[in-house]
Design an enzyme around this catalytic site. Structure first.
Site, PDB file in Angstrom:
ATOM      1  N   LYS A  78       0.407  -0.919  -0.128  1.00  0.00           N
ATOM      2  CA  LYS A  78      -0.241   0.341  -0.256  1.00  0.00           C
ATOM      3  C   LYS A  78       1.759   1.198   0.031  1.00  0.00           C
ATOM      4  O   LYS A  78       1.971   1.319   1.246  1.00  0.00           O
ATOM      5  CB  LYS A  78      -0.657  -0.288   1.437  1.00  0.00           C
ATOM      6  CG  LYS A  78      -1.499   1.464   1.551  1.00  0.00           C
ATOM      7  CD  LYS A  78      -2.352   0.983   3.070  1.00  0.00           C
ATOM      8  CE  LYS A  78      -3.199   2.631   2.997  1.00  0.00           C
ATOM      9  NZ  LYS A  78      -4.018   2.565   3.936  1.00  0.00           N
TER      10      LYS A  78
ATOM     11  N   ASP B 173      -2.612  10.011   3.695  1.00  0.00           N
ATOM     12  CA  ASP B 173      -4.067   9.939   3.555  1.00  0.00           C
ATOM     13  C   ASP B 173      -4.599  10.648   4.116  1.00  0.00           C
ATOM     14  O   ASP B 173      -4.480  10.647   5.236  1.00  0.00           O
ATOM     15  CB  ASP B 173      -4.292   8.719   4.277  1.00  0.00           C
ATOM     16  CG  ASP B 173      -5.197   8.184   4.556  1.00  0.00           C
ATOM     17  OD1 ASP B 173      -6.544   8.281   3.679  1.00  0.00           O
ATOM     18  OD2 ASP B 173      -5.231   7.021   5.845  1.00  0.00           O
TER      19      ASP B 173
ATOM     20  N   LYS C  38     -10.171  12.407   7.923  1.00  0.00           N
ATOM     21  CA  LYS C  38      -9.411  12.525   9.374  1.00  0.00           C
ATOM     22  C   LYS C  38      -9.180  13.966   9.514  1.00  0.00           C
ATOM     23  O   LYS C  38      -9.132  15.680   9.627  1.00  0.00           O
ATOM     24  CB  LYS C  38      -8.041  11.974   8.247  1.00  0.00           C
ATOM     25  CG  LYS C  38      -8.141  10.794   8.881  1.00  0.00           C
ATOM     26  CD  LYS C  38      -5.996  10.524   8.682  1.00  0.00           C
ATOM     27  CE  LYS C  38      -5.947   9.300   7.839  1.00  0.00           C
ATOM     28  NZ  LYS C  38      -7.009   7.919   8.568  1.00  0.00           N
TER      29      LYS C  38
ATOM     30  N   ASP D 266       1.597   6.192   5.349  1.00  0.00           N
ATOM     31  CA  ASP D 266       0.725   5.625   5.058  1.00  0.00           C
ATOM     32  C   ASP D 266       1.549   4.630   3.263  1.00  0.00           C
ATOM     33  O   ASP D 266       0.578   3.880   2.841  1.00  0.00           O
ATOM     34  CB  ASP D 266      -0.847   6.373   4.589  1.00  0.00           C
ATOM     35  CG  ASP D 266      -1.505   5.671   5.249  1.00  0.00           C
ATOM     36  OD1 ASP D 266      -1.014   4.161   5.652  1.00  0.00           O
ATOM     37  OD2 ASP D 266      -3.225   5.583   4.135  1.00  0.00           O
TER      38      ASP D 266
ATOM     39  N   ASP E 150     -12.084   6.776   3.826  1.00  0.00           N
ATOM     40  CA  ASP E 150     -11.162   6.846   4.431  1.00  0.00           C
ATOM     41  C   ASP E 150     -10.376   5.365   4.616  1.00  0.00           C
ATOM     42  O   ASP E 150      -9.371   4.875   4.838  1.00  0.00           O
ATOM     43  CB  ASP E 150     -11.577   7.351   6.073  1.00  0.00           C
ATOM     44  CG  ASP E 150      -9.271   7.745   6.676  1.00  0.00           C
ATOM     45  OD1 ASP E 150      -8.505   7.537   6.053  1.00  0.00           O
ATOM     46  OD2 ASP E 150      -9.416   7.782   8.127  1.00  0.00           O
TER      47      ASP E 150
ATOM     48  N   GLU F  24      -9.470   3.377   2.355  1.00  0.00           N
ATOM     49  CA  GLU F  24      -8.976   3.492   0.647  1.00  0.00           C
ATOM     50  C   GLU F  24      -7.713   2.630   0.039  1.00  0.00           C
ATOM     51  O   GLU F  24      -8.343   2.147  -0.987  1.00  0.00           O
ATOM     52  CB  GLU F  24      -8.365   4.959   0.597  1.00  0.00           C
ATOM     53  CG  GLU F  24      -6.894   5.118   1.305  1.00  0.00           C
ATOM     54  CD  GLU F  24      -7.017   5.540   2.850  1.00  0.00           C
ATOM     55  OE1 GLU F  24      -7.258   5.341   3.337  1.00  0.00           O
ATOM     56  OE2 GLU F  24      -5.454   5.096   3.076  1.00  0.00           O
TER      57      GLU F  24
ATOM     58  N   ARG G 202      -7.857  -0.654   1.253  1.00  0.00           N
ATOM     59  CA  ARG G 202      -8.175  -2.138   0.605  1.00  0.00           C
ATOM     60  C   ARG G 202      -8.333  -2.115  -0.404  1.00  0.00           C
ATOM     61  O   ARG G 202      -8.646  -3.014  -1.308  1.00  0.00           O
ATOM     62  CB  ARG G 202      -9.544  -2.197   1.611  1.00  0.00           C
ATOM     63  CG  ARG G 202     -10.461  -1.556   1.826  1.00  0.00           C
ATOM     64  CD  ARG G 202     -11.398  -1.553   3.221  1.00  0.00           C
ATOM     65  NE  ARG G 202     -10.706  -1.148   4.180  1.00  0.00           N
ATOM     66  CZ  ARG G 202     -10.745  -1.396   5.673  1.00  0.00           C
ATOM     67  NH1 ARG G 202     -12.571  -2.327   5.657  1.00  0.00           N
ATOM     68  NH2 ARG G 202     -10.606  -1.361   6.762  1.00  0.00           N
TER      69      ARG G 202
HETATM   70  N1  BES Z   1      -3.889   4.870   6.483  1.00  0.00           N
HETATM   71  C1  BES Z   1      -5.237   4.434   7.472  1.00  0.00           C
HETATM   72  C2  BES Z   1      -4.756   3.744   8.685  1.00  0.00           C
HETATM   73  C3  BES Z   1      -3.935   3.817   9.323  1.00  0.00           C
HETATM   74  C4  BES Z   1      -4.328   4.733  10.993  1.00  0.00           C
HETATM   75  C5  BES Z   1      -2.558   3.311   9.943  1.00  0.00           C
HETATM   76  C6  BES Z   1      -3.388   5.144  11.882  1.00  0.00           C
HETATM   77  C7  BES Z   1      -1.920   4.233  10.986  1.00  0.00           C
HETATM   78  C8  BES Z   1      -1.854   4.623  11.652  1.00  0.00           C
HETATM   79  C9  BES Z   1      -6.279   3.812   6.771  1.00  0.00           C
HETATM   80  O1  BES Z   1      -6.490   4.129   5.892  1.00  0.00           O
HETATM   81  C10 BES Z   1      -7.897   4.176   7.695  1.00  0.00           C
HETATM   82  O2  BES Z   1      -8.155   5.336   7.882  1.00  0.00           O
HETATM   83  N2  BES Z   1      -8.320   3.660   8.306  1.00  0.00           N
HETATM   84  C11 BES Z   1      -9.525   3.441   8.469  1.00  0.00           C
HETATM   85  C12 BES Z   1     -10.621   2.671   9.008  1.00  0.00           C
HETATM   86  C13 BES Z   1     -11.960   2.674   9.045  1.00  0.00           C
HETATM   87  C14 BES Z   1     -12.759   3.853   8.014  1.00  0.00           C
HETATM   88  C15 BES Z   1     -13.001   1.226   9.137  1.00  0.00           C
HETATM   89  C16 BES Z   1      -9.477   3.600  10.401  1.00  0.00           C
HETATM   90  O3  BES Z   1      -8.429   2.383  10.727  1.00  0.00           O
HETATM   91  O4  BES Z   1      -9.971   4.415  10.987  1.00  0.00           O
HETATM   92 ZN    ZN Z   2      -4.618   4.666   4.706  1.00  0.00          ZN
HETATM   93 ZN    ZN Z   3      -7.697   5.749   5.609  1.00  0.00          ZN
END
Ligand code: BES
Ligand code: ZN
Ligand code: ZN
Length: 496
Positions: free
Chosen positions: A248, A253, A260, A271, A330, A332, A334
């Site tokens: 990824k 992000d 966010k 990210d 967010d 994204e 996946r």
């Molecule tokens: N890049 C983030 C995950 C992340 C969070 C990486 C903290 C490193 C530190 C990912 O794209 C994301 O935002 N995931 C969301 C998913 C949710 C919307 C289902 C998350 O983890 O809150």
């Molecule tokens: Zn992300």
């Molecule tokens: Zn994200």
């Protein structure tokens, strides 16, 4: 920086400083000449504790075990403490082997030195760096029968390559998002490929469209920096195995329209860690010239907001035809991985498929900042990753899929939803989402590694300074090296 291996007695070697490792708080060991002084200084020899006796030119470092997981962070902490100190250019260190014929601790020591020397100074006007130019390692106390110069040299060589590749990954991740966007990430992968002899193919939006990677393209649509998919190839003659690595590479992000909150957006340049890890692994695979065919795929994309941003309620069609209901922009990573995984499987029929991603905050909540989660449909690849992580001194724990969580990513209007309908188990539901994009042929050959916790370090720990850690590089190299050894006589497998 140079490593010199010598059979010379450690006391005879000229240097600016000697690094001495104290194992298991044992201040009575023959290497420890300053017991009284150390006690006076309050040094007990605990893991990662250091004590610099400046007038003696000796730097003591505590390790709880001789195994790599003790030695590597101990040495890294010692070396890190010398950053900015110009007086120390040549250092010497004795060999600490947990088993006379097993050079794992020697390799760990070298890795610790190279990782400990790392500092990211690109944006500093005054660059404070490590001055160490030469490290002399004494094989004193071991005879040729126990560890030959050749075997020791190989351990040092592989340790250097591994740690330098990890530092290369760190550099990519630490770069600011407006200096490292998809095109830049692709160019630096291409430059690295040229230097190391890897093949490199870069797909631009036109080709991504032809490949029907609509999910990946939707994520990157609102960014002024257009998306790329990078494909690096290492193809030796008569490979022992074929493996594909997928990363990824979200160069930023922001969360997209499901923006966010301010405090969560900071550090999201990290990210791209999964992609950077794949690029780092490929560099080392080429430098070690391992007899395994390895393919690295990176989905390099920036997730931003704007008039043409993809949005909640959109339905996207991934490369394999699966339709995805978007309920949160967010989630994204996946989507980018879905298409990149499909592309990787179309291009290469692999014996193993591993993806790396800073995929979920839930993984960090579940297992902490220091540990990655490994997931998949079958036990074997998960076990393999977890075991190799132990050998490499990284923390990886298995998170098992289950059919109940699987139901939580069902969609009323599309084949699958990009978020789960429950707030719990988010690392696993993200993993189970990815499994929708693994074809039958690769079902039992795939593992997903969520590195969201360890990829970016906010308070230094172990062998890692502030910033990117290069999580996953060491584990995967150990794994590929193991595949390279299959069919050859099994050597003494170190457990550290
Ligand atoms: N890049 C983030 C995950 C992340 C969070 C990486 C903290 C490193 C530190 C990912 O794209 C994301 O935002 N995931 C969301 C998913 C949710 C919307 C289902 C998350 O983890 O809150
Ligand atoms: Zn992300
Ligand atoms: Zn994200």
């Amino acid at each position: 920086m140079n490593f010199n291996i010598t059979t010379e007695n450690i006391a005879e070697i000229k240097s600016d400083l000697e690094i001495i490792i104290v194992i298991d708080k044992n201040l009575d060991h023959r290497f420890v000449q300053d017991k009284k002084l150390l006690k006076k200084a309050g040094f007990s020899g605990g893991q990662d504790e250091i004590c610099h006796l400046i007038e003696k030119n000796r730097l003591y470092a505590g390790a709880e075990t001789l195994k790599g997981r003790g030695i590597r962070p101990a040495v890294a902490t010692a070396i890190r403490s010398l950053i900015g100190k110009k007086a120390y250019k040549n250092v010497k260190i004795a060999t600490y082997l947990s088993h006379p014929r097993c050079t794992a601790s020697l390799r760990a020591m070298v890795e610790g030195i190279v990782l400990g020397r790392y500092s990211y100074t690109t944006y500093k006007s005054k660059k404070v760096k490590s001055s160490i130019k030469k490290v002399m390692i004494s094989l004193e106390g071991y005879n040729e029968h126990e560890v030959t110069a050749e075997i020791a040299a190989r351990a040092v060589h592989n340790g250097e390559i591994t740690a330098n590749a990890t530092n290369f990954t760190r550099d990519i991740v630490n770069a600011a998002p407006d200096d490292c966007y998809p095109e830049v990430m692709a160019n630096s992968a291409a430059d690295m490929a040229k230097e190391t002899g890897l093949k490199c193919k870069i797909l631009k939006p036109k080709q991504l469209k032809e490949e029907k990677m609509e999910a990946l393209l939707a994520v990157g649509r609102a960014s002024r920096h257009k998306s790329r998919v990078i494909h690096l190839t290492h193809k030796p003659k008569n490979p022992k195995a074929v493996i594909s690595l997928i990363g990824k590479g979200l160069t930023y992000d922001s969360g997209g329209l499901s923006l966010k909150p301010a405090e969560h957006m900071v550090t999201m340049k990290s990210d791209k860690s999964g992609g950077a890890t794949v690029v780092g692994i490929m560099k080392a695979v080429a430098e070690m010239d391992l007899p395994v065919e390895v393919h690295g795929f990176v989905g390099a994309v920036e997730n931003m907001i704007g008039g043409d941003a993809y949005k909640p309620d959109d339905v996207l069609k991934a490369k394999n035809g699966t339709t995805i209901e978007i309920r949160n922009t967010d989630a994204e990573g996946r989507l980018v991985l879905a298409d990149t995984l499909c592309y990787a499987q179309q291009e290469v029929k692999a014996d193993y498929l591993f993806d790396f991603a800073t995929l979920t905050g839930a993984c960090v909540v579940g297992v902490g900042h220091y540990t990655s989660g490994v997931m998949g449909n079958a036990d074997e690849p998960k076990e393999l990753v977890a075991n190799m992580a132990t050998q490499a001194g990284e923390l990886v724990t298995k998170l098992d899929f289950n059919r109940h969580l699987k139901k939580t990513i069902k969609s009323e209007i599309a084949d699958v939803c990009n978020i789960s309908n429950t707030r719990y188990g988010g690392a696993i539901t993200a993993g189970q989402f990815l499994s929708e994009f693994i074809d039958d042929e690769h079902r039992e050959k795939w593992a997903h590694i969520d590195i969201a916790g360890p990829a970016f370090v906010e308070h230094a720990w172990g062998e890692n300074p502030y910033g990117a850690s290069g999580a996953g590089v060491r584990t995967m190299l150990r794994l590929i090296e193991k595949l390279a050894r299959t069919q050859e006589k099994q050597d003494h497998t170190p457990d550290n």
